[in-house]
Each structure stands twice: as C-alpha cells, then as structure tokens.
Scaffold this motif. Structure first.
Motif, PDB file in Angstrom:
ATOM      1  N   ALA A  98      -2.674  -4.964   3.767  1.00 30.23           N
ATOM      2  CA  ALA A  98      -1.360  -4.684   3.172  1.00 30.23           C
ATOM      3  C   ALA A  98      -0.239  -5.266   4.033  1.00 30.23           C
ATOM      4  O   ALA A  98      -0.272  -5.195   5.258  1.00 30.23           O
ATOM      5  N   ALA A 109      -4.918   1.029   4.881  1.00 30.12           N
ATOM      6  CA  ALA A 109      -4.052   0.006   4.302  1.00 30.12           C
ATOM      7  C   ALA A 109      -4.068  -1.271   5.130  1.00 30.12           C
ATOM      8  O   ALA A 109      -4.128  -2.382   4.582  1.00 30.12           O
ATOM      9  N   ALA A 121       0.857  -1.187   0.000  1.00 30.93           N
ATOM     10  CA  ALA A 121       0.000   0.000   0.000  1.00 30.93           C
ATOM     11  C   ALA A 121       0.888   1.232   0.000  1.00 30.93           C
ATOM     12  O   ALA A 121       1.784   1.356   0.839  1.00 30.93           O
TER      13      ALA A 121
END
Length: 282
Positions: free
Chosen positions: A92, A87, A18
């Motif tokens: 992520a 994120a 991310a």
C-alpha cells in the motif's frame, strides 16, 4: 510494532490505498456499514483488525486480522500496528486509519491521497462529524448534508491543508488519520504497552512531535461517527483511564484526557494525591 498475524480475506496485487479499521462484536454493525461504503473501489484494500477473544468473522472483500485482548483489555495500539503491517506487506502507498464507528465521506480517500502526494512526510487528519441518534446517511449526498464537524478540531475547506501548531498537536484524533508508508515507519507506530481505553493516541501524537513529524489538517477528508450510546464521563473505563493516563504521565510529564479526569473528580470518584490520580473508593 506487532508482528503481522495470519490474515483471512482476499489476496491480490499491491494496492494504492489500504483502509485499516479496528472492530469487535460491540461495533460489528457499525463496521459492516463502513465496509459497505468502502466496497468496490479499485486499487483498494480494507484491513479489519478483530480485537475480541471470539473467532474473527469472515467478511467478503475484507482482509481480517485477529489481535486478541491483552491482560488489561482490548489492544488498540497493537491492532493498528498489525493492520499497518499487513497493508505494508501488500504494498500500500497510502495508509488510512478509520475507526469502526466511522463512515468514510465521499471524498475522504481522495483528499487524503492528494495530501499524501503533497506532504509525504506528514501525518494527515481530516474532520469528523458526530452523527445524532437515528441518523443513518449512506449516500454521498446524504453524508454531505449531515456534515457538521466537531468544533474542537480544525475543519478546512476541501482541497486545503495546513500544518498543526504545536498547541494543536494534542488534538490528534485516531478516529480518522492517514499517512504514507515512510511517515508510518518513521513514527514507529503506536506504543503497545497501552491496553484498554485511552491515551495511546495522545502518546502517538507526542511521538510524532518528538520525532519532528508534522501533523497536518486536511480539508474535505470528512468522516462520520455513527451514533452509539455512551456515558459521560465514561465510568466503565475509569480503571483504564487512570492506568494509561499514569503511563503517559510517567513518559511525557503531563496527564492526558484532562477533561475526563476533571469530570471524574467533580463526580467525587477520583482525587489528586501527590501528583497522581487515585480512586476515592475501591
């Protein structure tokens, strides 16, 4: 850290990387240049945090979060925290923070991913090149040819990393850095008390040192800061620098942004009185 505000943009499966960026109307063109270079990667999420009062723009392929200004100005610390929260929500495995001014080099994500794999408990920093006025590289070869890292921070050969020394800890630069989710959670993110310009990144570096989190320089993870006019010293940010600098001093015992403070003193717009900087005129 901030609660995660509503996001606009594509929803997808969990992502490998991310990229989290902060942008505003003043840096919209710079941010769009960055988004173009980030587009099309597989397993990649771009989270852009809009910091202005105005309604956030919709950007194809980008998840946009809005964090409006606070009483003292743009909320950079809160914006980074909100972007990281989104994120993490999306799964992520690597968080890359890149200011809107910065273009990612062709190997930036790869080098950060390699360093994250080898040093998952570290916060990672790559070199930044300041592009001169009129420079607009947009291809891998063009970016490589423009590489001239800022001399104030280490720039290692591609593929090499090293831990920052204790004296280098204050060289942390929020323009471009990365970390694993576990390192981010351990850091507790940025202190959202800071609003407006300055000191939130120096505070973050001090938090890392206090918590025993290693800062590590990453060779080859180049970012390229796009030119925009600025003043030196940044007189438009004087009030922010004094307010945030005093906040940092009260917490950590020293003043950040010493170069700017010295320049303001030489310009006779501030003076040191009883250990605190104050304006010489209203």
């Amino acid at each position: 850290m901030s609660e995660n505000p509503p996001a606009t943009g594509p929803l997808a499966a969990p992502v490998e990387v991310a990229v989290i960026t902060l942008f505003s109307a003043a840096r919209l063109t710079h941010a769009l240049n960055q988004f173009t270079l980030l587009a099309g990667g597989t397993g990649r999420l771009v989270v852009a945090v809009w910091l202005d009062e105005a309604e956030a723009p919709v950007v194809d392929g980008v998840t946009v979060i809005r964090v409006p200004p606070g009483r003292e100005g743009l909320r950079l610390a809160a914006g980074r925290n909100a972007g990281a929260a989104e994120a993490l929500r999306r799964g992520a495995r690597l968080l890359v923070f890149l200011d809107a001014d910065c273009l990612p080099g062709p190997e930036l994500l790869e080098r950060y991913a390699e360093a994250r794999y080898e040093h998952p408990e570290s916060v990672l920093c790559g070199p930044v090149t300041y592009l001169p006025e009129g420079a607009a590289p947009r291809t891998p070869d063009g970016l490589r040819a423009a590489t001239a890292p800022h001399a104030a921070r280490p720039s290692l050969p591609p593929g090499e990393t090293r831990a920052a020394t204790s004296d280098e800890q204050r060289l942390f630069w929020s323009l471009s850095f990365a970390c694993s989710p576990q390192a981010w959670v351990r850091s507790q993110g940025f202190d959202e008390t800071y609003e407006g310009y300055g000191a939130e990144d120096t505070d973050f570096a001090s938090r890392l040192q206090q918590r025993g989190i290693e800062l590590r320089w990453v060779g080859g993870a180049h970012a390229y800061h796009q030119y925009h006019p600025t003043s030196s010293p940044p007189i438009q940010h004087l009030d922010d620098i004094l307010r945030n600098g005093a906040l940092y001093r009260d917490r950590w015992g020293s003043w950040p942004m010493e170069g700017w403070l010295k320049a303001f003193e030489e310009a006779d717009v501030i003076r040191l009185r009883h250990g605190s900087w104050e304006k010489t005129r209203p």
